[in-house]
Design an enzyme around this catalytic site. Structure first.
Site, mmCIF file in Angstrom:
data_model
loop_
_atom_site.group_PDB
_atom_site.id
_atom_site.type_symbol
_atom_site.label_atom_id
_atom_site.label_comp_id
_atom_site.label_asym_id
_atom_site.label_seq_id
_atom_site.Cartn_x
_atom_site.Cartn_y
_atom_site.Cartn_z
ATOM 1 N N CYS A 138 0.811 -1.215 0.000
ATOM 2 C CA CYS A 138 0.000 0.000 0.000
ATOM 3 C C CYS A 138 0.837 1.253 0.000
ATOM 4 O O CYS A 138 0.333 2.337 0.179
ATOM 5 C CB CYS A 138 -0.896 -0.020 1.222
ATOM 6 S SG CYS A 138 -0.003 -0.415 2.719
HETATM 7 C C1 LIG Z 1 0.793 -4.402 3.591
HETATM 8 S S1 LIG Z 1 1.864 -5.787 3.625
HETATM 9 C C2 LIG Z 1 0.750 -7.070 4.101
HETATM 10 C C3 LIG Z 1 0.561 -7.214 5.579
HETATM 11 C C4 LIG Z 1 -0.250 -8.424 5.993
HETATM 12 N N1 LIG Z 1 -1.560 -8.477 5.400
HETATM 13 C C5 LIG Z 1 -0.401 -8.536 7.521
HETATM 14 O O1 LIG Z 1 -1.508 -8.441 8.023
HETATM 15 O O2 LIG Z 1 0.609 -8.719 8.217
HETATM 16 C C6 LIG Z 1 2.122 -6.123 1.926
HETATM 17 C C7 LIG Z 1 3.051 -7.298 1.643
HETATM 18 O O3 LIG Z 1 3.125 -7.506 0.229
HETATM 19 C C8 LIG Z 1 4.371 -8.127 -0.026
HETATM 20 N N2 LIG Z 1 4.676 -8.060 -1.468
HETATM 21 C C9 LIG Z 1 5.086 -6.982 -2.175
HETATM 22 N N3 LIG Z 1 5.244 -7.294 -3.469
HETATM 23 C C10 LIG Z 1 4.930 -8.603 -3.588
HETATM 24 C C11 LIG Z 1 4.908 -9.509 -4.704
HETATM 25 N N4 LIG Z 1 5.229 -9.109 -5.928
HETATM 26 N N5 LIG Z 1 4.543 -10.780 -4.469
HETATM 27 C C12 LIG Z 1 4.212 -11.202 -3.216
HETATM 28 N N6 LIG Z 1 4.224 -10.387 -2.128
HETATM 29 C C13 LIG Z 1 4.571 -9.108 -2.323
HETATM 30 C C14 LIG Z 1 5.326 -7.341 0.851
HETATM 31 O O4 LIG Z 1 6.518 -8.069 1.085
HETATM 32 C C15 LIG Z 1 4.487 -7.098 2.106
HETATM 33 O O5 LIG Z 1 4.782 -8.027 3.114
#
Ligand SMILES: C[S@@+](CC[C@H](N)C(=O)[O-])C[C@H]1O[C@@H](n2cnc3c(N)ncnc32)[C@H](O)[C@@H]1O
Length: 340
Positions: free
Chosen positions: A83
């Site tokens: 985000c």
């Molecule tokens: C806002 S965080 C999610 C937090 C989670 N929902 C929680 O409650 O702890 C977004 C996540 O997306 C992951 N992310 C970013 N790009 C990604 C990709 N291309 N594929 C998989 N995960 C990805 C990041 O590493 C990050 O941990």
């Protein structure tokens, strides 16, 4: 023998704030996906029985995902794509036009979220993001995400909720899109965290962290930063619940005030938002140091037996990125009656 229960996959799972809320409400979290290796380590340490695929979601095919998670059918997909680009204090509000305008491909990762949903066809989807996501690009991305779910056969609902109303001692507004199959009736938002979920509910910073003062280094993830002498002088000038007074700074400690780093929490109130994607937390209500990872985790309603791994910067990101566990649990409990 396979476990019975409502089967959930957590996409963009991070360390699993969402996963933990759903587990607390009795769901069977069968797998999680995230690209970040530190998140995987933390997740594996805390949920050794959940399969975690550490890979770029754009490279994953759904057959392999289901095979790795050892499931054929999934009831619910939960998740929050990154985000940072949507956040009102991310690149979007930078003073530099080139940064503001820079194409942020992270903002389009929702397409892979929709692709996986389309291939797995869960009964319900819970998609979470920062509130700024609703107005980003004049609301076009928000509308696009909703219509993408409609295009693959789901009914859509969306809700803007503040974690502070769900037993979380923190102001943290988040938008949730609920996509449901057409045979499921309107779901609506959760009203509050059910008392049937055995999680501690809190309202103020004092309730959340006061017992941790004086226990530094005695419990996991509770290591204060070694602040330099100049920063400590600055912190001493910040009143409880206030911010660094730029006009009262002598030239040798002058600095501009931005973000939450030079704000002090008020013990009698909910906390400011633990900012996602940021590695510095606000200042303790009465100590002249920033919050430790454990204090921030308490404010995110993680229990103390949840351990964060990796270096300090990574731990801060893991905590700040998470959905507060109590808010996740409020959704989990609420969604149950539509999924049983
Ligand atoms: C806002 S965080 C999610 C937090 C989670 N929902 C929680 O409650 O702890 C977004 C996540 O997306 C992951 N992310 C970013 N790009 C990604 C990709 N291309 N594929 C998989 N995960 C990805 C990041 O590493 C990050 O941990």
């Amino acid at each position: 023998m396979k476990k019975k229960g409502i089967k959930v996959i957590d996409l963009f799972a991070g360390v699993g704030g969402l996963s933990l809320g759903f587990k607390a409400a009795g769901y069977d979290v069968v797998g999680a996906i995230d690209i970040d290796a530190d998140c995987k380590k933390t997740y594996n340490l805390n949920y050794p029985n959940v399969n975690y695929i550490c890979e770029d979601i754009r490279k994953l095919n759904t057959k392999d995902i289901l095979k790795t998670f050892n499931v054929k059918k999934v009831d619910l997909i939960i998740g929050g794509p990154p985000c940072k680009g949507f956040s009102t204090i991310g690149a979007r509000s930078s003073s530099k036009i080139e940064i503001r305008k820079k194409f942020d491909e992270r903002n389009y990762l929702f397409k892979d979220f929709v692709r996986v949903v389309n291939e797995i066809k869960p009964r319900v989807v819970l998609f979470e993001n920062v509130s700024g996501f609703m107005s980003f690009n004049k609301g076009k991305v928000f509308e696009l995400v909703k219509s993408s779910f409609q295009d693959i056969g789901y009914e859509i609902e969306s809700y803007l909720l503040d974690a502070v109303n769900f037993g979380v001692p923190q102001f943290r507004k988040r938008v949730f899109i609920v996509a449901r199959k057409k045979n499921i009736s309107e779901i609506g938002p959760p009203k509050k965290l059910s008392t049937k979920v055995k999680l501690k509910q809190m309202q103020t910073v004092k309730e959340a962290i006061s017992d941790l003062a004086g226990k530094e280094k005695q419990i996991s993830n509770h290591e204060p930063l070694n602040h330099g002498e100049k920063n400590i002088r600055r912190y001493k000038l910040i009143p409880e619940g206030g911010r660094l007074p730029e006009d009262k700074l002598s030239p040798d400690i002058y600095r501009r005030n931005f973000g939450n780093t030079f704000k002090r929490l008020d013990r009698k109130a909910p906390s400011l938002t633990m900012v996602p994607g940021h590695n510095a937390f606000p200042i303790h209500p009465w100590l002249n140091r920033s919050l430790t990872v454990r204090e921030a985790a308490r404010i995110q309603t993680f229990p103390d037996n949840f351990i964060f791994t990796g270096n300090r910067q990574s731990q801060c990101l893991q905590v700040g990125n998470a959905v507060p566990v109590n808010l996740a649990a409020a959704w989990a409990f609420h969604l149950k009656r539509f999924l049983i």
